[in-house]
Design a protein around this motif. Structure first.
Motif, short mmCIF file in Angstrom:
data_model
loop_
_atom_site.label_atom_id
_atom_site.label_comp_id
_atom_site.label_asym_id
_atom_site.label_seq_id
_atom_site.Cartn_x
_atom_site.Cartn_y
_atom_site.Cartn_z
N UNK A 191 -12.52 -28.56 -21.41
CA UNK A 191 -12.02 -27.70 -22.68
C UNK A 191 -13.27 -27.64 -23.55
N UNK A 192 -13.89 -29.00 -23.69
CA UNK A 192 -15.20 -28.92 -24.41
C UNK A 192 -16.27 -28.21 -24.10
N UNK A 193 -16.57 -28.03 -22.83
CA UNK A 193 -17.61 -27.36 -22.18
C UNK A 193 -17.36 -25.70 -22.36
N UNK A 194 -16.02 -25.66 -22.31
CA UNK A 194 -15.57 -24.02 -22.07
C UNK A 194 -16.06 -23.55 -23.72
N UNK A 195 -15.65 -24.42 -24.82
CA UNK A 195 -15.83 -23.98 -26.16
C UNK A 195 -17.35 -23.90 -26.54
N UNK A 196 -18.06 -24.77 -25.96
CA UNK A 196 -19.55 -25.16 -26.29
C UNK A 196 -20.23 -23.85 -25.70
N UNK A 197 -20.02 -23.52 -24.35
CA UNK A 197 -20.76 -22.27 -23.73
C UNK A 197 -20.33 -21.07 -24.41
N UNK A 220 -23.04 -15.54 -12.11
CA UNK A 220 -21.92 -15.37 -13.11
C UNK A 220 -21.43 -16.53 -13.65
N UNK A 221 -21.73 -17.69 -13.50
CA UNK A 221 -21.34 -18.87 -14.49
C UNK A 221 -22.80 -19.80 -14.69
N UNK A 222 -22.38 -20.99 -15.75
CA UNK A 222 -23.48 -21.67 -15.83
C UNK A 222 -23.76 -22.51 -14.55
N UNK A 223 -25.19 -22.82 -14.66
CA UNK A 223 -25.43 -23.46 -13.32
C UNK A 223 -26.04 -24.94 -13.79
N UNK A 224 -25.51 -25.84 -12.78
CA UNK A 224 -26.30 -27.20 -13.06
C UNK A 224 -27.38 -27.31 -12.13
N UNK A 225 -28.50 -27.84 -12.88
CA UNK A 225 -29.77 -27.87 -12.22
C UNK A 225 -30.45 -29.17 -12.23
N UNK A 226 -31.40 -29.49 -11.37
CA UNK A 226 -32.04 -30.86 -11.53
C UNK A 226 -33.50 -30.59 -11.38
N UNK A 227 -34.28 -31.07 -12.34
CA UNK A 227 -35.64 -30.92 -12.75
C UNK A 227 -36.54 -32.21 -12.27
N UNK A 228 -37.59 -31.93 -11.79
CA UNK A 228 -38.42 -32.80 -11.33
C UNK A 228 -38.18 -33.27 -9.62
N UNK A 229 -39.38 -33.84 -9.28
CA UNK A 229 -39.34 -33.99 -7.73
C UNK A 229 -38.48 -35.49 -7.59
N UNK A 230 -38.73 -36.28 -8.37
CA UNK A 230 -37.79 -37.72 -8.23
C UNK A 230 -36.55 -37.56 -8.99
N UNK A 259 -15.42 -25.22 -13.10
CA UNK A 259 -14.39 -24.47 -13.23
C UNK A 259 -13.95 -23.91 -14.70
N UNK A 260 -13.99 -25.00 -15.76
CA UNK A 260 -13.68 -24.46 -16.88
C UNK A 260 -14.86 -23.38 -17.75
N UNK A 261 -15.91 -23.50 -17.25
CA UNK A 261 -17.08 -22.16 -17.54
C UNK A 261 -17.09 -21.18 -16.72
#
Length: 319
Positions: A157-163, A81-91, A62-64
């Protein structure tokens, strides 16, 4: 069986002393109980691991600029329209679920394994040490929770500033395992940093550090806490830094007040005692010892003949 139980209670050392084998046996029992509690809470946490992940990721999303939950973004890939959280790899999903469940299980089982640790150590402590130990544990746990809350509050707040440093038109993808590791690291750093004032109070109660000396360090402590907050928070915004430094400043001055109060109490108590080079007052008035009690001879001594009674220091006085 009842006789054996009574014998065990009777033979139990009131000071908690026991042979090494008994110590090891008790340590094993304490460890088994702690591990069983962790296993139970881990199984329970595994059933709700998605909710736990949701609890930590929703504020950051929500912050980003994401008004969608992690589950909604996973179902609908058109939301870009926003940052996406992803997972890499089968395991990766299974490993992440196991890590989250185990970490949550250890935290949820903390009251059990902390009690087992205290029950193992407490018999070897004096009454004052037990009182101070319980007081520090009772104060340390809320302080750690307070630091964890500030970390959880400052992370969005940290995530919003970093992105904001992202290139225009680029798609921000946040690996979920890295994000959770960052969240856990921030929570641990914030929580432990809030224990600094408690450590100073412990040193003061132990007679290692005086309150006057603690108060004299205020300039260096403010500077050191500020530098620590700037290094510990990965973002460059002053909000996250002040969220960590400000409460520690307040707690530091509270610790100085507690230490000064304890020093005054200790000085008043020591003033009532005689000095190190002063002899204590002794009451030399003679008292009546009362009626003298007769003691019979021991039956363990062998019977002696008349010549043997007259033998003294190896010399026979009988003529």
């Amino acid at each position: 069986m009842l006789k054996s139980a009574r014998k065990t209670e009777k033979d139990k050392d009131p000071e908690g002393r026991m042979p090494l084998a008994e110590h090891l046996r008790e340590l094993r029992n304490r460890l088994v109980k702690s591990l069983l509690a962790i296993v139970v809470t881990t199984v329970v946490a595994a059933m709700f691991y998605k909710d736990i992940i949701q609890f930590f990721t929703d504020p950051i999303l929500q912050a980003v600029g994401c008004d969608y939950s992690f589950a909604e973004l996973a179902k609908d890939s058109s939301q870009t329209s926003c940052a996406r959280i992803v997972q890499n790899g089968l395991l990766s999903p299974f490993t992440l679920a196991l890590t989250v469940a185990l970490s949550s299980g250890v935290v949820l089982a903390a009251p059990v394994w902390l009690y087992q640790l205290w029950a193992f150590v407490a018999p070897g402590l004096h009454r004052n040490e037990k009182k101070y130990g319980l007081g520090f544990v009772a104060a340390g746990f809320p302080l750690f929770l307070m630091g964890s809350y500030f970390a959880y509050w400052s992370l969005p707040k940290m995530a919003s500033v970093m992105l904001q440093f992202s290139i225009i038109g680029s798609d921000n993808q946040l690996p979920l395992d890295d994000l959770l590791n960052l969240i856990m690291r921030m929570i641990v750093v914030f929580g432990l940093s809030f224990e600094l004032p408690l450590l100073l109070v412990m040193l003061n109660f132990g007679g290692v550090l005086s309150g006057k000396k603690m108060a004299g360090w205020w300039r260096g402590m403010i500077l050191g806490i500020t530098l620590f907050a700037a290094i510990a928070t990965p973002s460059t915004d002053p909000i996250s830094m002040m969220a960590l430094a400000g409460p520690i400043w307040v707690l530091y001055f509270c610790a100085c007040a507690v230490a000064l109060t304890n020093d005054r109490r200790r000085n008043r108590r020591d003033a009532l005692k005689p000095a190190d080079d002063e002899a204590s007052e002794l009451d030399l008035t003679p008292e009546d010892i009362g009626e003298i009690e007769t003691v019979s001879a021991s039956r363990a001594l062998p019977a002696q003949t008349e010549p043997e009674r007259e033998r003294i220091n190896g010399y026979d006085d009988v003529t």
